[in-house]
Write a protein that holds these residues in place. Structure first.
Motif, PDB file in Angstrom:
ATOM      1  N   ASN A 107       0.735  -1.122   0.087  1.00  0.00           N
ATOM      2  CA  ASN A 107       0.085   0.195  -0.019  1.00  0.00           C
ATOM      3  C   ASN A 107       0.851   1.222   0.205  1.00  0.00           C
ATOM      4  OD1 ASN A 107       0.758  -0.233   2.846  1.00  0.00           O
ATOM      5  ND2 ASN A 107      -1.118  -0.520   3.653  1.00  0.00           N
ATOM      6  N   GLY A 108       2.162   1.154  -0.004  1.00  0.00           N
ATOM      7  CA  GLY A 108       3.088   2.342  -0.194  1.00  0.00           C
ATOM      8  C   GLY A 108       3.594   2.503  -1.493  1.00  0.00           C
ATOM      9  N   THR A 109       3.040   1.978  -2.635  1.00  0.00           N
ATOM     10  CA  THR A 109       3.459   2.156  -3.933  1.00  0.00           C
ATOM     11  C   THR A 109       1.969   2.510  -4.824  1.00  0.00           C
ATOM     12  OG1 THR A 109       4.913   0.363  -3.749  1.00  0.00           O
ATOM     13  CG2 THR A 109       4.107   1.176  -6.257  1.00  0.00           C
ATOM     14  N   LEU A 110       2.205   3.712  -5.437  1.00  0.00           N
ATOM     15  CA  LEU A 110       1.045   4.250  -6.091  1.00  0.00           C
ATOM     16  C   LEU A 110       1.015   3.751  -7.527  1.00  0.00           C
ATOM     17  CD1 LEU A 110       0.981   8.016  -5.397  1.00  0.00           C
ATOM     18  CD2 LEU A 110      -0.884   6.630  -5.081  1.00  0.00           C
ATOM     19  N   VAL A 111      -0.193   3.236  -7.708  1.00  0.00           N
ATOM     20  CA  VAL A 111      -0.275   2.664  -9.340  1.00  0.00           C
ATOM     21  C   VAL A 111      -1.503   3.713  -9.925  1.00  0.00           C
ATOM     22  CG1 VAL A 111      -0.922   0.670 -10.595  1.00  0.00           C
ATOM     23  CG2 VAL A 111       0.321   0.312  -8.579  1.00  0.00           C
ATOM     24  N   LEU A 112      -1.006   4.317 -11.200  1.00  0.00           N
ATOM     25  CA  LEU A 112      -1.869   4.950 -11.529  1.00  0.00           C
ATOM     26  C   LEU A 112      -2.229   4.549 -13.420  1.00  0.00           C
ATOM     27  CD1 LEU A 112       0.475   7.051 -10.466  1.00  0.00           C
ATOM     28  CD2 LEU A 112      -1.299   8.623 -10.379  1.00  0.00           C
ATOM     29  N   LEU A 113      -3.503   4.971 -13.663  1.00  0.00           N
ATOM     30  CA  LEU A 113      -3.644   4.381 -15.057  1.00  0.00           C
ATOM     31  C   LEU A 113      -4.053   5.966 -15.756  1.00  0.00           C
ATOM     32  CD1 LEU A 113      -4.522   2.275 -17.320  1.00  0.00           C
ATOM     33  CD2 LEU A 113      -7.099   2.992 -16.608  1.00  0.00           C
ATOM     34  N   ASP A 114      -2.987   6.086 -16.491  1.00  0.00           N
ATOM     35  CA  ASP A 114      -2.845   7.494 -17.423  1.00  0.00           C
ATOM     36  C   ASP A 114      -3.207   8.655 -16.167  1.00  0.00           C
ATOM     37  OD1 ASP A 114      -2.111   6.804 -19.806  1.00  0.00           O
ATOM     38  OD2 ASP A 114      -4.272   6.639 -20.593  1.00  0.00           O
ATOM     39  N   GLY A 115      -2.608   8.367 -14.994  1.00  0.00           N
ATOM     40  CA  GLY A 115      -2.582   9.526 -14.087  1.00  0.00           C
ATOM     41  C   GLY A 115      -3.612   9.493 -12.996  1.00  0.00           C
ATOM     42  N   ILE A 116      -4.613   8.458 -13.524  1.00  0.00           N
ATOM     43  CA  ILE A 116      -5.796   8.212 -12.544  1.00  0.00           C
ATOM     44  C   ILE A 116      -5.250   7.104 -11.446  1.00  0.00           C
ATOM     45  CG2 ILE A 116      -8.197   7.330 -12.106  1.00  0.00           C
ATOM     46  CD1 ILE A 116      -8.888   8.267 -15.113  1.00  0.00           C
ATOM     47  N   PRO A 117      -5.489   7.494 -10.060  1.00  0.00           N
ATOM     48  CA  PRO A 117      -4.894   6.452  -9.032  1.00  0.00           C
ATOM     49  C   PRO A 117      -5.824   5.403  -8.959  1.00  0.00           C
ATOM     50  CG  PRO A 117      -5.132   8.737  -8.202  1.00  0.00           C
ATOM     51  CD  PRO A 117      -5.640   8.915  -9.362  1.00  0.00           C
ATOM     52  N   LEU A 118      -5.142   4.332  -8.957  1.00  0.00           N
ATOM     53  CA  LEU A 118      -5.910   2.831  -8.936  1.00  0.00           C
ATOM     54  C   LEU A 118      -5.983   2.018  -7.509  1.00  0.00           C
ATOM     55  CD1 LEU A 118      -4.979   1.195 -12.309  1.00  0.00           C
ATOM     56  CD2 LEU A 118      -7.096   2.286 -11.836  1.00  0.00           C
ATOM     57  N   ASN A 119      -5.081   2.659  -6.506  1.00  0.00           N
ATOM     58  CA  ASN A 119      -4.849   2.150  -5.424  1.00  0.00           C
ATOM     59  C   ASN A 119      -6.465   2.202  -4.774  1.00  0.00           C
ATOM     60  OD1 ASN A 119      -2.453   3.175  -5.978  1.00  0.00           O
ATOM     61  ND2 ASN A 119      -2.049   2.100  -4.177  1.00  0.00           N
ATOM     62  N   GLY A 120      -7.011   0.982  -4.169  1.00  0.00           N
ATOM     63  CA  GLY A 120      -8.507   0.859  -3.937  1.00  0.00           C
ATOM     64  C   GLY A 120      -8.815   1.258  -2.397  1.00  0.00           C
ATOM     65  N   ALA A 121      -9.537   1.209  -1.853  1.00  0.00           N
ATOM     66  CA  ALA A 121      -9.907   1.639  -0.654  1.00  0.00           C
ATOM     67  C   ALA A 121      -9.123   1.258   0.409  1.00  0.00           C
ATOM     68  CB  ALA A 121     -11.489   1.278  -0.167  1.00  0.00           C
ATOM     69  N   GLY A 122      -8.420  -0.021   0.104  1.00  0.00           N
ATOM     70  CA  GLY A 122      -7.621  -0.557   1.216  1.00  0.00           C
ATOM     71  C   GLY A 122      -5.995   0.084   1.044  1.00  0.00           C
ATOM     72  N   GLY A 123      -5.959   0.648  -0.124  1.00  0.00           N
ATOM     73  CA  GLY A 123      -4.570   1.327  -0.451  1.00  0.00           C
ATOM     74  C   GLY A 123      -3.842   0.462  -1.334  1.00  0.00           C
ATOM     75  N   ILE A 124      -4.205  -0.498  -1.634  1.00  0.00           N
ATOM     76  CA  ILE A 124      -3.546  -1.631  -2.330  1.00  0.00           C
ATOM     77  C   ILE A 124      -3.838  -1.833  -3.725  1.00  0.00           C
ATOM     78  CG2 ILE A 124      -2.450  -3.784  -2.523  1.00  0.00           C
ATOM     79  CD1 ILE A 124      -2.621  -4.099   0.286  1.00  0.00           C
ATOM     80  N   ALA A 125      -3.006  -1.526  -4.683  1.00  0.00           N
ATOM     81  CA  ALA A 125      -3.694  -1.746  -6.207  1.00  0.00           C
ATOM     82  C   ALA A 125      -3.460  -3.251  -6.577  1.00  0.00           C
ATOM     83  CB  ALA A 125      -2.922  -0.691  -7.080  1.00  0.00           C
ATOM     84  N   ASP A 126      -4.334  -3.902  -6.933  1.00  0.00           N
ATOM     85  CA  ASP A 126      -4.308  -5.125  -7.802  1.00  0.00           C
ATOM     86  C   ASP A 126      -3.889  -5.193  -9.140  1.00  0.00           C
ATOM     87  OD1 ASP A 126      -4.588  -7.758  -8.446  1.00  0.00           O
ATOM     88  OD2 ASP A 126      -6.537  -8.142  -7.562  1.00  0.00           O
ATOM     89  N   LEU A 127      -2.851  -5.520  -9.352  1.00  0.00           N
ATOM     90  CA  LEU A 127      -2.580  -5.506 -10.804  1.00  0.00           C
ATOM     91  C   LEU A 127      -3.156  -6.568 -11.754  1.00  0.00           C
ATOM     92  CD1 LEU A 127       1.435  -4.807 -10.372  1.00  0.00           C
ATOM     93  CD2 LEU A 127      -0.520  -3.143 -11.275  1.00  0.00           C
ATOM     94  N   SER A 128      -3.635  -7.640 -11.125  1.00  0.00           N
ATOM     95  CA  SER A 128      -4.291  -8.603 -12.017  1.00  0.00           C
ATOM     96  C   SER A 128      -5.689  -7.985 -12.726  1.00  0.00           C
ATOM     97  CB  SER A 128      -4.781  -9.593 -10.869  1.00  0.00           C
ATOM     98  OG  SER A 128      -5.762  -9.266 -10.167  1.00  0.00           O
ATOM     99  N   ARG A 129      -5.863  -6.786 -12.190  1.00  0.00           N
ATOM    100  CA  ARG A 129      -7.192  -5.888 -12.661  1.00  0.00           C
ATOM    101  C   ARG A 129      -6.830  -5.006 -13.673  1.00  0.00           C
ATOM    102  NH1 ARG A 129     -11.256  -3.738  -8.130  1.00  0.00           N
ATOM    103  NH2 ARG A 129     -12.606  -4.116  -9.695  1.00  0.00           N
ATOM    104  N   VAL A 130      -5.529  -5.012 -14.106  1.00  0.00           N
ATOM    105  CA  VAL A 130      -5.064  -4.178 -15.111  1.00  0.00           C
ATOM    106  C   VAL A 130      -4.371  -5.009 -16.235  1.00  0.00           C
ATOM    107  CG1 VAL A 130      -3.519  -2.208 -15.739  1.00  0.00           C
ATOM    108  CG2 VAL A 130      -4.334  -2.436 -13.440  1.00  0.00           C
TER     109      VAL A 130
END
Length: 660
Positions: free
Chosen positions: A106-129
Motif C-alpha cells: 500500500n506504499g506504492t502508487l499505481v496510476l492509469l494515465d494519471g488516475i490513481p488505482l489504489n483501492g480503498a484498502g490502499g493496495i492496487a491489484d495489478l491482476s485487474r490491469v
C-alpha cells in the motif's frame, strides 16, 4: 550560453512527439531494446509523464511490445524493473501487488494515465490491469510524494494506455494455454470527427486448476509431499477502452479516455487452509479528460479532470454475503510550466478532489460513510547550471488528505560527465495517509482505528549511468527510513486492530542494463540487493529483516533472430525471505525460466504466431503464506494487424498498437 542551452532544450521538449520520445530525450533507461516508433504527436510535458514529473528520478520505462509472444502479464513485466518485487497469490486473474524498494504494497502508487488505482484498502491489484490496455509502464522508484502525492512511499507506477492513430488500423491477439487459460483483445484506430480514435476490447478466462505440491504435516521435516489440484482458483474478466484525441487549434490538444472493466474470481485460500466457496467480483469505470497547450507568454499548460468508480463484492467463505463496497474518486488538476531567466523553468500544480467509500460496517468516527476532500499545491524549479552540465530540481508538495496535512519536499540533481557518463541523486520525504479501511471500516475481525497517523519515509538514492550507441548500464544505491508504519496487532478477545508502532530501515543496490550488439540480438538485465531492518523496539523483531522482502532479485532476458523466427529466454530469480517478523517462517528462494518463439509474416496484413513456455523447469513454489504458484505452463497465440494503404516499411515500424 546558459540561456541558449535551456532555450534549446525547451524547444526540444515543446516539439517532442510522444511520451516515449520524451523519455528517450531525457535519456531514461529502457529495460528492453529500443525500437524506433513513428507515433502521433502529443502535448509536450504532460503531467502523466514520469520523465517530466521527476526529471532526476530513478525511472525505468517498460515497453509492452518488447515482451513478444503469449502470456504477457502486467505484474510479471513490472517485476523485471530493479527494486520491484511482485507479491502473487498465484494463477491468471489472482491478486498481484508490488513491493518497491522495501515499502509495503500500500506504499506504492499505481496510476492509469494519471488516475490513481489504489483501492480503498490502499493496495492496487495489478491482476485487474490487463497488459492489453498498456503501451508502456513508467516505473519511478523512490519516494514519489513530492510529485504524485500521498501513497508513494516506495515509488509510483504509471500505466500508459495505448494511443489513437491517424491511420486506420485493426489489430488483435488470441492466446490459449494451460488450465484452459484464454485471453484476447481487439483494437481499431483511425480518424474520427476531425481527430483520432482508439477502441479496444479485451477479455480472459482460466480454470486455474493447476497441480501443486502439498505438505500434509509441515511440522515434520522430511515427510513426503503429495500432489493436489488448485480448486476455486478460476478467474474471468472483460473490459474496454475508448480514447479520443483532437487538435483544438491555437496549439491546444484534447485527450479523452474512458475505461470499463468487470472481473470475477475464486479465492482459493492457502494450501493449508483452502476455501471452496469464497468469491470476489468487481468492476471499474474511469474517465480522464486532458487539455494541453501553450498560453500566451510561453506558459505550457496541462489541465485534466478525472473520475473513477470501483466496485468490489465478497461472498462465501469467511465473509458470507455482504453488500458491495464502492469507492468513488474524482478531481481536477492544473499544471503550468514557464521558462524564467533563461536558465531555469518553474512548474506549479494545483489540484482538488475527493473520494468516498461505502462499506457494510463502518466506525462511528467516520460520521457515516467515509468521505474525504483532497487538495494539493506543488511547485518545482528545474535549474540548469554550467551550460547544462548540472541540473538541480527542488520540489515541494503541500497536501490535505482528509484530516491530514502532508508536507513532501524533494531535491534531485543530475550531473553530465564525459564519455557518456551521468550521475543522478535524489533525497526527500513522502507520506501515506491511512486508508479508509484502516480508519473507519470494520472487516469481520479486523477493526478500524480512527487515531492512526500517516506513515512517512525519508529516502535518498544515487546512481551512475553510462550510455553508448549499443548499450546502457546503471548502478546505484538507495536508502529509506520508514516511520510510523501501520500494522494490525491482536486486539482481545479475538480481533485485530491497526496501530502506528513500527519503524524500518531499507538500504540496497540497484543495477540494470541492456546491450544491442547486433540488430538481431539484444539482452537486458536488472539486479536488486535489498537489506531491510525492523526498528521496532521489541526483542523479538528488532533488527530482523522485514517479511516478504527477498534480499536478492534478478531478471535477465535475451532476444535474438530475424523477424520470421525470433527466440527469447527470460530468467527471473529471487532469494529466500522471511514470512513472519520474528523470522520463524521463511520462503525458499526460486528461479523461473521462461522461453518462447515467434514468427511474423506480412506487411500491410501482418500475422504473428507465438509459443511460450512459462516456468520451463516446472519449479513448484509458493508466495505469501502458502499460496501455491503455477508450475510449467504452455501458451500459444496468434496476433494480427491490418493497415490498409500503408507500405511495408511503415507497417513494420508502427508496432505501438499490436505487440508482436
Amino acid at each position: 550560453m546558459r540561456r541558449s542551452y535551456l532555450a534549446g532544450r525547451w524547444l526540444c521538449l515543446a516539439l517532442s512527439t510522444s511520451g516515449v520520445a520524451l523519455a528517450q530525450e531525457a535519456e531514461e533507461p529502457l529495460l528492453v531494446p529500443a525500437v524506433e516508433v513513428e507515433e502521433a504527436p502529443v502535448a509536450p510535458g504532460s503531467p502523466e509523464e514520469a520523465s517530466r514529473r521527476d526529471p532526476s528520478g530513478a525511472l525505468t520505462v517498460i515497453r509492452v511490445d518488447e515482451f513478444g509472444g503469449a502470456a504477457r502479464d502486467t505484474a510479471a513485466m513490472l517485476s523485471t524493473a530493479p527494486g520491484v518485487t511482485v507479491q502473487d497469490v498465484g494463477g491468471y486473474g489472482q491478486s498481484k501487488s508490488l513491493v518497491v524498494r522495501g515499502a509495503s504494497s500500500n506504499g506504492t502508487l499505481v496510476l492509469l494515465d494519471g488516475i490513481p488505482l489504489n483501492g480503498a484498502g490502499g493496495i492496487a491489484d495489478l491482476s485487474r490491469v490487463p497488459a492489453a490496455l498498456a503501451e508502456r509502464f513508467e516505473v519511478l522508484r523512490g519516494g514519489a510524494g513530492a510529485r504524485y502525492g500521498s501513497g508513494g512511499l516506495g515509488g509510483a507506477i504509471n500505466v500508459i494506455t495505448r494511443r489513437p492513430g491517424a491511420t486506420p488500423r485493426v489489430a488483435g491477439e488470441l492466446s490459449y494455454g494451460s488450465w484452459d487459460t484464454a485471453t484476447g483483445w481487439l483494437s481499431a484506430t483511425g480518424p474520427l470527427a476531425g481527430g483520432e480514435a482508439l477502441l479496444l476490447v479485451h477479455g480472459g478466462t482460466s480454470s486455474g486448476r493447476f497441480p501443486y505440491s502439498f505438505d500434509p504435516s509441515p511440522t515434520l521435516p522430511g515427510d513426503a509431499l503429495i500432489e493436489r489440484q488448485r480448486t476455486n482458483n478460476d478467474a474471468r474478466g472483460a473490459g474496454g477502452l475508448l480514447r479520443l484525441r483532437r487538435e483544438l487549434g491555437r496549439g491546444f490538444l484534447a485527450d479523452l479516455l474512458g475505461e470499463l472493466s468487470f472481473d470475477e474470481r475464486g479465492l482459493a485460500g492457502t494450501a493449508q487452509n483452502p476455501s471452496e466457496d469464497a468469491r470476489q467480483s468487481g468492476g471499474r469505470g474511469s474517465a480522464n479528460l486532458r487539455l494541453a497547450g501553450t498560453l500566451p507568454g510561453g506558459v505550457r499548460t496541462n489541465a485534466r479532470a478525472y473520475f473513477r468508480r470501483d466496485r468490489l463484492a465478497l461472498s462465501g467463505g469467511p465473509w458470507g454475503q455482504r453488500d458491495a463496497q464502492v469507492q468513488l474518486l474524482g478531481g481536477m488538476e492544473v499544471e503550468g510550466q514557464v521558462l524564467l531567466g533563461g536558465w531555469h523553468s518553474l512548474s506549479a500544480l494545483v489540484g482538488v478532489g475527493g473520494e468516498s467509500v461505502s462499506a457494510a460496517e463502518t466506525n462511528a468516527a467516520s460520521g457515516g460513510e467515509p468521505t474525504w476532500l483532497r487538495a494539493s499545491v506543488m511547485a518545482m524549479d528545474e535549474m540548469l547550471l554550467w551550460d547544462g552540465l548540472l541540473t538541480v530540481a527542488p520540489s515541494l508538495r503541500v497536501e490535505r488528505a482528509g484530516p491530514y496535512t502532508l508536507l513532501s519536499p524533494k531535491v534531485g540533481v543530475t550531473v553530465a560527465l564525459p564519455a557518456g557518463l551521468e550521475v543522478r541523486a535524489n533525497a526527500g520525504r513522502s507520506h501515506r495517509a491511512p486508508s479508509f479501511l484502516e480508519l473507519y471500516v470494520r472487516q469481520g475481525t479486523l477493526l478500524p482505528n480512527p487515531d492512526l497517523r500517516p506513515e512517512s519515509a525519508l529516502y535518498a538514492d544515487a546512481a551512475v549511468v553510462h550510455r553508448s550507441e549499443v548499450s546502457f548500464a546503471s548502478v546505484g544505491g538507495f536508502a529509506s527510513l520508514y516511520e510510523d508504519l501501520i500494522s494490525y496487532e491482536a486486539y482481545p478477545p479475538g480481533a485485530a486492530k491497526p496501530y502506528n508502532f513500527a519503524n524500518a530501515r531499507v538500504v540496497g543496490l540497484e543495477a540494470e542494463g541492456e546491450w544491442r550488439p547486433h540488430p538481431l540480438l539484444s539482452g537486458a538485465f536488472s539486479y536488486t540487493l535489498t537489506v531491510s531492518s525492523d526498528l521496532q523496539r521489541d526483542g523479538r523483531f528488532y533488527l530482523r529483516e522485514l517479511p516478504y522482502r527477498p534480499r536478492h532479485k534478478l531478471a535477465a532476458r535475451v532476444l535474438g533472430g530475424p523477424r520470421w523466427l525470433t527466440g527469447r529466454v527470460e530468467v527471473v530469480a529471487q532469494s529466500a525471505h522471511f514470512l513472519t517478523r520474528d523470522g520463524a517462517m521463511s520462503l525458499p528462494g526460486r528461479t523461473f525460466v521462461h522461453a518462447g518463439l515467434s514468427s511474423t509474416f506480412g506487411s500491410r496484413t501482418e500475422l504473428t504466431v507465438s509459443g511460450e513456455v512459462r516456468n520451463l523447469f516446472d519449479v513448484h513454489a509458493e508466495d505469501f503464506v502458502g499460496y501455491p504458484l503455477p508450475g510449467r505452463a504452455v501458451f500459444l497465440s496468434v496476433a494480427g494487424a491490418f493497415e490498409p494503404g500503408v507500405p511495408s516499411e511503415s507497417s513494420s515500424a508502427s508496432r505501438t498498437e499490436a505487440p508482436p
